[in-house]
Design a protein around this motif. Structure first.
Motif, PDB file in Angstrom:
ATOM      1  N   ASP A  72       0.810  -1.217   0.000  1.00  0.00           N
ATOM      2  CA  ASP A  72       0.000   0.000   0.000  1.00  0.00           C
ATOM      3  C   ASP A  72       0.840   1.262   0.000  1.00  0.00           C
ATOM      4  OD1 ASP A  72      -2.286  -1.525   0.058  1.00  0.00           O
ATOM      5  OD2 ASP A  72      -2.394  -1.567   2.248  1.00  0.00           O
ATOM      6  N   ASP A  73       2.153   1.135   0.293  1.00  0.00           N
ATOM      7  CA  ASP A  73       3.018   2.303   0.372  1.00  0.00           C
ATOM      8  C   ASP A  73       3.837   2.532  -0.882  1.00  0.00           C
ATOM      9  OD1 ASP A  73       2.225   2.920   2.977  1.00  0.00           O
ATOM     10  OD2 ASP A  73       3.604   1.436   3.800  1.00  0.00           O
ATOM     11  N   ILE A  74       3.699   1.676  -1.888  1.00  0.00           N
ATOM     12  CA  ILE A  74       4.485   1.844  -3.116  1.00  0.00           C
ATOM     13  C   ILE A  74       3.917   3.010  -3.912  1.00  0.00           C
ATOM     14  CG2 ILE A  74       5.212   0.754  -5.271  1.00  0.00           C
ATOM     15  CD1 ILE A  74       5.085  -1.909  -3.902  1.00  0.00           C
ATOM     16  N   ASN A  75       4.734   4.016  -4.122  1.00  0.00           N
ATOM     17  CA  ASN A  75       4.348   5.157  -4.932  1.00  0.00           C
ATOM     18  C   ASN A  75       5.546   5.620  -5.732  1.00  0.00           C
ATOM     19  OD1 ASN A  75       5.773   7.324  -3.320  1.00  0.00           O
ATOM     20  ND2 ASN A  75       4.418   6.492  -1.732  1.00  0.00           N
ATOM     21  N   LYS A 106       0.772  -2.552  -8.017  1.00  0.00           N
ATOM     22  CA  LYS A 106       0.015  -1.309  -7.916  1.00  0.00           C
ATOM     23  C   LYS A 106       0.910  -0.194  -7.389  1.00  0.00           C
ATOM     24  CE  LYS A 106      -4.564  -3.346  -7.319  1.00  0.00           C
ATOM     25  NZ  LYS A 106      -5.789  -3.382  -6.494  1.00  0.00           N
ATOM     26  N   VAL A 107       0.901   0.927  -8.084  1.00  0.00           N
ATOM     27  CA  VAL A 107       1.728   2.085  -7.732  1.00  0.00           C
ATOM     28  C   VAL A 107       0.825   3.307  -7.631  1.00  0.00           C
ATOM     29  CG1 VAL A 107       3.679   3.535  -8.399  1.00  0.00           C
ATOM     30  CG2 VAL A 107       3.703   1.095  -8.950  1.00  0.00           C
ATOM     31  N   PRO A 111      -6.520  11.471 -11.820  1.00  0.00           N
ATOM     32  CA  PRO A 111      -6.491   9.999 -11.886  1.00  0.00           C
ATOM     33  C   PRO A 111      -6.883   9.373 -10.557  1.00  0.00           C
ATOM     34  CG  PRO A 111      -4.521  10.934 -12.910  1.00  0.00           C
ATOM     35  CD  PRO A 111      -5.234  12.066 -12.235  1.00  0.00           C
ATOM     36  N   THR A 112      -7.534   8.239 -10.633  1.00  0.00           N
ATOM     37  CA  THR A 112      -8.039   7.594  -9.414  1.00  0.00           C
ATOM     38  C   THR A 112      -6.909   7.154  -8.495  1.00  0.00           C
ATOM     39  OG1 THR A 112      -8.106   5.490 -10.627  1.00  0.00           O
ATOM     40  CG2 THR A 112     -10.128   6.802 -10.576  1.00  0.00           C
ATOM     41  N   SER A 113      -5.716   6.952  -9.019  1.00  0.00           N
ATOM     42  CA  SER A 113      -4.584   6.490  -8.195  1.00  0.00           C
ATOM     43  C   SER A 113      -3.689   7.643  -7.750  1.00  0.00           C
ATOM     44  CB  SER A 113      -3.749   5.471  -8.981  1.00  0.00           C
ATOM     45  OG  SER A 113      -4.515   4.350  -9.336  1.00  0.00           O
ATOM     46  N   SER A 114      -4.090   8.867  -7.997  1.00  0.00           N
ATOM     47  CA  SER A 114      -3.282  10.014  -7.579  1.00  0.00           C
ATOM     48  C   SER A 114      -3.685  10.468  -6.179  1.00  0.00           C
ATOM     49  CB  SER A 114      -3.453  11.165  -8.577  1.00  0.00           C
ATOM     50  OG  SER A 114      -4.800  11.606  -8.600  1.00  0.00           O
ATOM     51  N   PHE A 115      -2.727  11.081  -5.474  1.00  0.00           N
ATOM     52  CA  PHE A 115      -2.991  11.550  -4.112  1.00  0.00           C
ATOM     53  C   PHE A 115      -2.139  12.778  -3.847  1.00  0.00           C
ATOM     54  CE2 PHE A 115       0.658   8.844  -3.739  1.00  0.00           C
ATOM     55  CZ  PHE A 115       1.455   9.438  -2.776  1.00  0.00           C
ATOM     56  N   ASP A 116      -2.525  13.530  -2.830  1.00  0.00           N
ATOM     57  CA  ASP A 116      -1.791  14.724  -2.418  1.00  0.00           C
ATOM     58  C   ASP A 116      -0.846  14.336  -1.289  1.00  0.00           C
ATOM     59  OD1 ASP A 116      -0.851  17.187  -1.824  1.00  0.00           O
ATOM     60  OD2 ASP A 116      -2.791  18.121  -1.420  1.00  0.00           O
ATOM     61  N   PRO A 117       0.468  14.446  -1.486  1.00  0.00           N
ATOM     62  CA  PRO A 117       1.403  13.997  -0.432  1.00  0.00           C
ATOM     63  C   PRO A 117       1.468  14.931   0.766  1.00  0.00           C
ATOM     64  CG  PRO A 117       2.609  14.966  -2.258  1.00  0.00           C
ATOM     65  CD  PRO A 117       1.164  14.942  -2.675  1.00  0.00           C
ATOM     66  N   ASN A 119      -6.952   5.406   1.620  1.00  0.00           N
ATOM     67  CA  ASN A 119      -8.163   5.576   0.815  1.00  0.00           C
ATOM     68  C   ASN A 119      -7.854   5.660  -0.673  1.00  0.00           C
ATOM     69  OD1 ASN A 119      -6.838   7.974   1.174  1.00  0.00           O
ATOM     70  ND2 ASN A 119      -8.688   9.223   1.008  1.00  0.00           N
ATOM     71  N   VAL A 120      -6.594   5.642  -1.064  1.00  0.00           N
ATOM     72  CA  VAL A 120      -6.200   5.721  -2.470  1.00  0.00           C
ATOM     73  C   VAL A 120      -5.529   4.409  -2.846  1.00  0.00           C
ATOM     74  CG1 VAL A 120      -4.796   6.915  -4.188  1.00  0.00           C
ATOM     75  CG2 VAL A 120      -5.925   8.220  -2.370  1.00  0.00           C
ATOM     76  N   SER A 121      -6.107   3.733  -3.817  1.00  0.00           N
ATOM     77  CA  SER A 121      -5.541   2.474  -4.296  1.00  0.00           C
ATOM     78  C   SER A 121      -4.590   2.742  -5.445  1.00  0.00           C
ATOM     79  CB  SER A 121      -6.669   1.541  -4.758  1.00  0.00           C
ATOM     80  OG  SER A 121      -6.137   0.350  -5.293  1.00  0.00           O
ATOM     81  N   GLY A 122      -3.513   1.975  -5.480  1.00  0.00           N
ATOM     82  CA  GLY A 122      -2.527   2.142  -6.540  1.00  0.00           C
ATOM     83  C   GLY A 122      -3.043   1.654  -7.886  1.00  0.00           C
ATOM     84  N   SER A 123      -2.333   2.031  -8.922  1.00  0.00           N
ATOM     85  CA  SER A 123      -2.693   1.645 -10.281  1.00  0.00           C
ATOM     86  C   SER A 123      -1.720   0.594 -10.781  1.00  0.00           C
ATOM     87  CB  SER A 123      -2.665   2.869 -11.203  1.00  0.00           C
ATOM     88  OG  SER A 123      -2.801   2.479 -12.554  1.00  0.00           O
ATOM     89  N   GLU A 124      -2.270  -0.470 -11.364  1.00  0.00           N
ATOM     90  CA  GLU A 124      -1.429  -1.490 -11.979  1.00  0.00           C
ATOM     91  C   GLU A 124      -1.294  -1.256 -13.487  1.00  0.00           C
ATOM     92  OE1 GLU A 124      -4.903  -4.854 -12.683  1.00  0.00           O
ATOM     93  OE2 GLU A 124      -3.506  -5.077 -11.008  1.00  0.00           O
ATOM     94  N   ASP A 125      -1.864  -0.153 -13.978  1.00  0.00           N
ATOM     95  CA  ASP A 125      -1.799   0.162 -15.408  1.00  0.00           C
ATOM     96  C   ASP A 125      -0.939   1.383 -15.715  1.00  0.00           C
ATOM     97  OD1 ASP A 125      -3.589  -1.937 -15.976  1.00  0.00           O
ATOM     98  OD2 ASP A 125      -5.294  -0.651 -15.520  1.00  0.00           O
ATOM     99  N   ALA A 126      -0.631   2.217 -14.707  1.00  0.00           N
ATOM    100  CA  ALA A 126       0.173   3.412 -14.952  1.00  0.00           C
ATOM    101  C   ALA A 126       1.539   3.008 -15.489  1.00  0.00           C
ATOM    102  CB  ALA A 126       0.315   4.222 -13.669  1.00  0.00           C
ATOM    103  N   TYR A 127       1.926   3.618 -16.616  1.00  0.00           N
ATOM    104  CA  TYR A 127       3.149   3.183 -17.302  1.00  0.00           C
ATOM    105  C   TYR A 127       4.097   4.347 -17.563  1.00  0.00           C
ATOM    106  CZ  TYR A 127       6.036   1.511 -21.188  1.00  0.00           C
ATOM    107  OH  TYR A 127       7.081   1.190 -22.004  1.00  0.00           O
TER     108      TYR A 127
END
Length: 875
Positions: A237-240, A306-307, A374-380, A394-402
Motif C-alpha cells: 500500500d506504500d508503493i508510490n 500497484k503504484v 487519476p483515481t490512483s493520484s494523491f496529495d502527499p 483511501n487511495v488504491s494504486g494503479s497497476e496500469d500506470a506506465y
C-alpha cells in the motif's frame, strides 16, 4: 465540440451543463499508443509552442548539395512535422471533436494494425525530429553565409535544435568515491526520460536494484547494492512514484566482484557511487519499468504491481554531496496500459489541461472529465505517522500506470501565463522562439492562423445555423399559439367562399402543420420561388382524367370545415411572411398573400373522379372476392382434409389432380398475406364486413390477381396502393398443375402419391377461379402397366425401354449378313487404319465405280457406339 455532461439532481429536477472538452483521436486499427502519446504532447505547452514555430524550408529541395539521401529524409520529416503541427493545432484550438491521424501515421510509415510501445515510438520520433531540426539549422547557417545579396532566406525553424532538450532534456552526474583513498571521480550523462524500476514489496529495501537512466547508452553489467540506514519491508500500500524515485537515487555499494578500479590506489577497491541531478528538465518523463524479462519463460512479461501517483513530486536538484535542494514537480499526464499481457492490450491517457487544471481521460475518440484527477493520484501534503512513512489508505494504486509526465512548478506557471495571453500575442510568440530574427515566405501560412480561420469559419456556420434554428423556433411557437387560438378555441374567421362545403387537404401537410415540430422551410422556399401558392402540390394529386382525386389519393387526406381551412390558410400566410422577413426578402412582403393551395378539392363538387371511383370500386370488390377465395382454398387444403386416396375414388369424373408441392407453397403464401393484413395500420371498419376499410386495398395480391384479359394486374404506386406485379417466391411462376403436366398437356404421374394430390371438384373450381390458365386433370384410375393418363408419354417410354433390344437385333443382323457394313466392321476390329485399303485403291485406279465416302471420324464414332452398346448390354 463534444461536451462532457454533468447532471445534478435538485428536487427531482435535472439541470445539465455542458463543458467543452479537448478533441479525441480516431483509432486507425491498433494506433492507441500513438493517440495516447499525442494527447500527452498536446497539453505540453512548451513543446507545442516550439513546434508551431517550425516552418517548412522554402528552398528545401535546393539545400542538400547533391545528397539525395538527406533530401529524401528531410522531405519525409517535413511531411511528418507538418502533419504533427496540424494535428496538435487542431487538438488545442481546432473546432473538430474527433481528429484523424491517418496522414501523420502514413508519413511515419506506421502499420495501423501493429501495436508499438509508446515510449519507444516517442524516443524514435524525438531522435528524428532533433536530427531534422539540427540539419535545418546547419543548412540555414550555410545558406546565410553564402548569401551575398543581403536578403534573409532563413526560415523560422532556425534555433529549434534545442527545443526537445530544453523541454525534456536533463543531465546526471555519477560521483564515485573510493572507500580507501576517499578520492571522487565524476561522469556526466544526458537523458530525455527516466526508466524507474518499481520497488518490490517482497524484497527488503537494502537489496533493491535499479538500472541506469534511459539515454540510449548501454551500461556495464554488474549488480548494484543500495546503501540504507535501516532495513525494512515495504508494504504494497506504500508503493508510490516518490518511493521508487528515492530508491532509484540511493547510493550504490561497489564491492565483491563489482569493485571499483581506483586510479589513485591503482587497484580495485570498495567504493560508493551516487547519482545526482546536474540539470533537471522542465518536463520530467518517468517510465515505470513494468515490462521485464522473465528468465523462467524467456519472454517479456508485465508487472502488475500497484503504484500510487503523487500529485507533487520532489526531486533533488543539486549535484554537490551536501545540502540537496528539492525541486517540486506537478503530475500533468499519465499513460496507462490496460491488459495483463506485455504483447497486447490498450493504451489510454489521463492528461491535465495546464491552464485550467481539469483532468481528462482520453480513450481514442472518447474524452471524459476526471473529477479530482487519476483515481490512483494523491496529495502527499498530509500528516505522517511516527515511522515517517506516508499513508493514504483511501487511495488504491494503479497497476496500469506506465508513463508519467511531471512538470516543474515554475515552468508550468510560466507556460500557463503565456497561454492565457490573447491569441494574436501567442501567434507572434511562436515565430520568435529563438532570439535571431527570421522570416518565412509570404505564402507559408502560420499553422495557428490556419486553425484560427477554421475555427472562425466553424463558428460562423454554427452561429448561422443557430440563428436559423432560433428564428424557426419562433415561427413554430407563433404557429402553435395561433392554432390553439384560431382552430381549437374556435375564434371567428372571415367567411369562406366554398359555401359551407368541406375542403380536402393532404394528410402529410396537416401532420407537419399541427405537430409544430417542423419549420416547413421547404414549402415556404418553394412558394417564394414560384410566387404563386404556398403548398403547390394539390394539382399533382389529380387523376389521369384531371376530373378529381383518385379514391386512393383521397384516402390520404382529410376534409376540413371551411372555417378551419380558412384559419389554417391565414396562419400559413402569416408564417410565410415571417419566413420572408427572416430571409431578408423585403420586396416579397409587399405582394398580396398567397393562397394555400393551387387547386381546391371541395366535397360534393370535384373531390372524387367518378370514372376513377367506379374503377376503384370494381377493383376493390374483385380483390376482396379474390382474398375470400384464397382463404377458402387454404382451408380446403389443410393437412388431412380433401386429400383423396386413389384406390378409394368411386366417381373419377368429380376428382382432379394438383401438384402436392404447389399446395404446400400456396398455403404458406396465404398465411403470409393474412399476417400482413393483420399487421397493417387499423382503419375505420366498414359496416358490411369486419375487414378494415382500406386494409384489403393496401394488401398486395398481384401474384394471383389477373385482369379481364387474363394478364397479371399492375397497381399504381402513385395512387397509393401496392407495388408493380412481381413473381412470388412461394409460387415461382407455377400454377397448381404445371409440375405434373407433360408437354402433351396430360398428367403422366396421375397415380403418384408423392407428387400428386387428388381433390374434389368443388375445391378445384375455387382454384380455377384464381388460376384460370391451369390445366384440369381429370382423375384416371390406375392400370397395371402405367400410372398416368398420357398415351404418348407411355409410348415414348416403351420405345426407350425396348431400344437396347432393337440395337442388339440390328447389330446381330449386320454382322451375320454379308455386305459392306459387315466387312467394314470386321476390318475395323483388325486394323486401326482410317480408310480401308481397298477403298483407297479404288479411288486411285477406278473412279467410275459408284460408292459412298464417309469421314473417318464418323466411322470411328460408329465403331465406338457398338462398343458402348456391348458394354451396356453386358452390365
Amino acid at each position: 465540440q463534444q461536451g462532457e455532461k454533468n447532471e445534478n439532481n435538485n428536487n427531482n429536477n435535472s439541470k445539465r451543463m455542458e463543458l467543452s472538452t479537448p478533441s479525441g483521436l480516431r483509432n486507425l486499427g491498433a494506433t492507441c499508443y500513438l493517440n495516447s502519446q499525442l494527447q500527452c504532447l498536446a497539453q505540453n505547452l512548451g513543446f507545442v509552442h516550439g513546434l508551431f514555430s517550425w516552418r517548412k524550408p522554402y528552398n528545401h529541395n535546393h539545400n542538400h548539395n547533391g545528397n539525395n539521401n538527406n533530401a529524401h529524409v528531410d522531405d519525409r520529416m517535413s511531411t511528418v512535422l507538418s502533419s504533427m503541427q496540424s494535428i496538435l493545432a487542431n487538438m488545442r484550438y481546432g473546432p473538430n471533436r474527433v481528429i484523424c491521424t491517418n496522414e501523420f501515421a502514413s508519413a511515419l510509415h506506421l502499420e495501423n494494425d501493429e501495436m508499438q510501445d509508446p515510449n519507444e515510438f516517442a524516443r524514435l520520433l524525438f531522435d528524428r525530429m532533433l536530427e531534422s531540426f539540427r540539419r535545418s539549422e546547419e543548412e540555414e547557417e550555410e545558406e546565410l553565409t553564402n548569401n551575398t545579396s543581403g536578403s534573409s532566406l532563413r526560415t523560422s525553424s532556425f534555433g529549434l535544435g534545442g527545443l526537445l532538450p530544453s523541454v525534456f532534456g536533463g543531465e546526471f552526474t555519477y560521483v564515485t568515491k573510493c572507500d580507501e583513498c576517499r578520492n571522487s571521480t565524476k561522469r556526466n550523462e544526458e537523458f530525455m526520460e527516466l526508466s524507474i524500476p518499481i520497488v518490490d514489496c517482497k524484497v527488503e529495501e537494502s537489496s533493491s536494484s535499479s538500472p541506469s537512466p534511459s539515454s540510449g547508452k548501454k551500461k556495464q553489467p554488474g549488480s548494484r547494492t543500495r546503501q540504507a540506514n535501516k532495513k525494512s519491508t515495504i508494504s504494497s500500500d506504500d508503493i508510490n512514484v516518490q518511493l521508487c524515485v528515492n530508491s532509484y537515487l540511493h547510493p550504490e555499494i561497489l564491492d565483491g566482484d563489482n569493485q571499483y578500479e581506483c586510479s589513485r590506489c591503482q587497484k580495485k577497491c570498495n567504493a560508493t557511487r551516487r547519482m545526482l541531478f546536474a540539470k533537471l528538465p522542465p518536463v520530467l518523463n518517468i517510465q515505470l519499468a513494468r515490462y521485464v524479462f522473465d528468465r523462467e519463460t524467456f519472454s517479456k512479461r508485465k508487472l502488475t504491481t500497484k503504484v500510487r501517483l503523487p500529485k507533487l513530486l520532489e526531486i533533488p536538484n543539486n549535484a554537490t554531496l551536501e545540502g540537496h535542494m528539492q525541486t517540486k514537480y506537478v503530475l500533468c499526464a499519465v499513460q496507462n496500459h490496460l491488459g495483463s499481457s506485455a504483447h497486447g492490450g490498450h493504451y489510454i491517457a489521463d492528461v491535465m489541461d495546464w491552464t485550467t487544471g481539469v483532468w481528462y481521460e482520453f480513450n481514442d475518440e472518447d474524452v471524459t472529465i476526471l473529477k479530482g484527477g487519476p483515481t490512483s493520484s494523491f496529495d502527499p501534503d498530509v500528516e505522517t505517522e511516527e515511522d515517517g512513512m506516508e499513508h493514504h489508505r483511501n487511495v488504491s494504486g494503479s497497476e496500469d500506470a506506465y508513463n508519467l509526465f511531471y512538470v516543474e512548478e515554475g515552468y508550468l506557471s510560466m507556460q500557463c501565463e503565456k497561454e492565457l495571453r490573447p491569441f494574436h500575442c501567442r501567434k507572434s510568440e511562436v515565430n520568435t522562439w529563438s532570439s535571431s530574427s527570421s522570416t518565412a515566405p509570404s505564402d507559408c501560412k502560420d499553422i495557428l492562423t490556419f486553425v484560427e480561420d477554421q475555427r472562425k469559419e466553424r463558428y460562423r456556420l454554427e452561429l448561422e445555423i443557430k440563428t436559423k434554428n432560433m428564428r424557426e423556433d419562433a415561427r413554430i411557437s407563433a404557429r402553435r399559439d395561433k392554432i390553439i387560438q384560431n382552430v381549437f378555441l374556435g375564434t371567428s374567421t372571415p367567411a369562406n367562399p366554398t359555401e359551407g362545403n368541406s375542403i380536402w387537404v393532404d394528410s402529410n401537410f396537416l401532420r407537419r402543420f399541427f405537430s409544430c415540430q417542423d419549420g416547413m422551410a421547404d414549402i415556404f422556399q418553394s412558394a417564394s420561388n414560384s410566387s404563386a401558392f404556398i403548398d403547390a402540390r394539390s394539382f399533382l394529386c389529380l387523376c389521369e382524367q384531371s376530373k378529381g382525386l383518385h379514391p386512393r389519393v383521397a384516402r390520404k387526406g382529410k376534409l376540413l370545415q371551411p372555417d378551419v381551412y380558412r384559419a389554417v390558410e391565414l396562419i400559413m400566410q402569416e408564417e410565410h411572411a415571417m419566413f420572408l422577413w427572416d430571409q431578408g426578402s423585403d420586396s416579397l412582403l409587399r405582394s398580396p398573400p398567397l393562397p394555400l393551395t393551387d387547386h381546391m378539392f371541395i366535397e360534393g363538387s370535384n373531390l372524387i373522379c367518378k370514372d376513377c371511383g367506379l374503377s376503384y370500386q370494381k377493383e376493390a370488390r374483385q380483390k376482396y372476392d379474390l382474398f375470400k377465395t384464397l382463404l377458402s382454398v387454404h382451408d380446403d387444403l389443410i393437412a388431412g382434409k380433401n386429400d383423396l386416396d386413389p384406390l378409394a375414388v368411386l366417381d373419377s369424373s368429380s376428382v382432379y389432380a394438383i401438384s402436392r408441392t404447389w399446395a404446400t407453397s400456396f398455403k404458406k403464401y396465404v398465411e403470409k398475406k393474412v399476417n400482413e393484413l393483420q399487421s397493417l395500420p387499423p382503419k375505420k371498419c366498414d359496416a358490411n364486413n369486419n375487414m378494415s376499410c382500406g386494409g384489403i386495398d393496401i394488401l398486395d395480391l398481384s401474384e394471383v390477381m389477373v385482369t379481364e384479359d387474363g394478364e397479371a394486374s399492375e397497381q399504381n404506386d402513385d395512387q397509393g396502393s401496392t407495388n408493380l406485379t412481381k413473381t412470388s417466391d412461394s409460387f415461382k411462376g407455377e400454377d397448381p398443375t404445371s409440375k405434373i403436366t407433360c408437354h402433351h398437356g396430360c398428367c403422366p404421374m396421375m397415380n403418384s402419391g408423392k407428387s400428386v394430390r387428388l381433390i374434389p371438384e368443388n375445391v378445384w373450381q375455387n382454384i380455377a377461379k384464381i388460376f384460370t390458365t391451369a390445366i384440369a386433370h381429370d382423375f384416371v384410375s390406375p392400370r397395371e402397366d402405367r400410372i398416368g393418363n398420357c398415351e404418348q408419354c407411355y409410348r415414348e417410354k416403351e420405345k426407350e425401354r425396348l431400344f437396347p433390344q432393337e440395337v442388339t437385333k440390328w447389330k446381330s443382323k449386320i454382322t451375320q449378313t454379308p455386305g459392306a457394313l459387315s466387312e467394314l466392321f470386321k476390318r475395323g476390329k483388325q486394323t486401326n487404319q482410317f480408310f480401308p485399303s481397298e477403298i483407297e485403291l479404288v479411288l486411285q485406279h477406278n473412279a467410275v465405280i459408284s460408292f459412298h465416302a464417309l469421314h473417318h471420324t464418323d466411322v470411328q464414332r460408329w465403331r465406338d457406339s457398338f462398343t458402348a452398346i456391348e458394354k451396356s448390354l453386358k452390365s
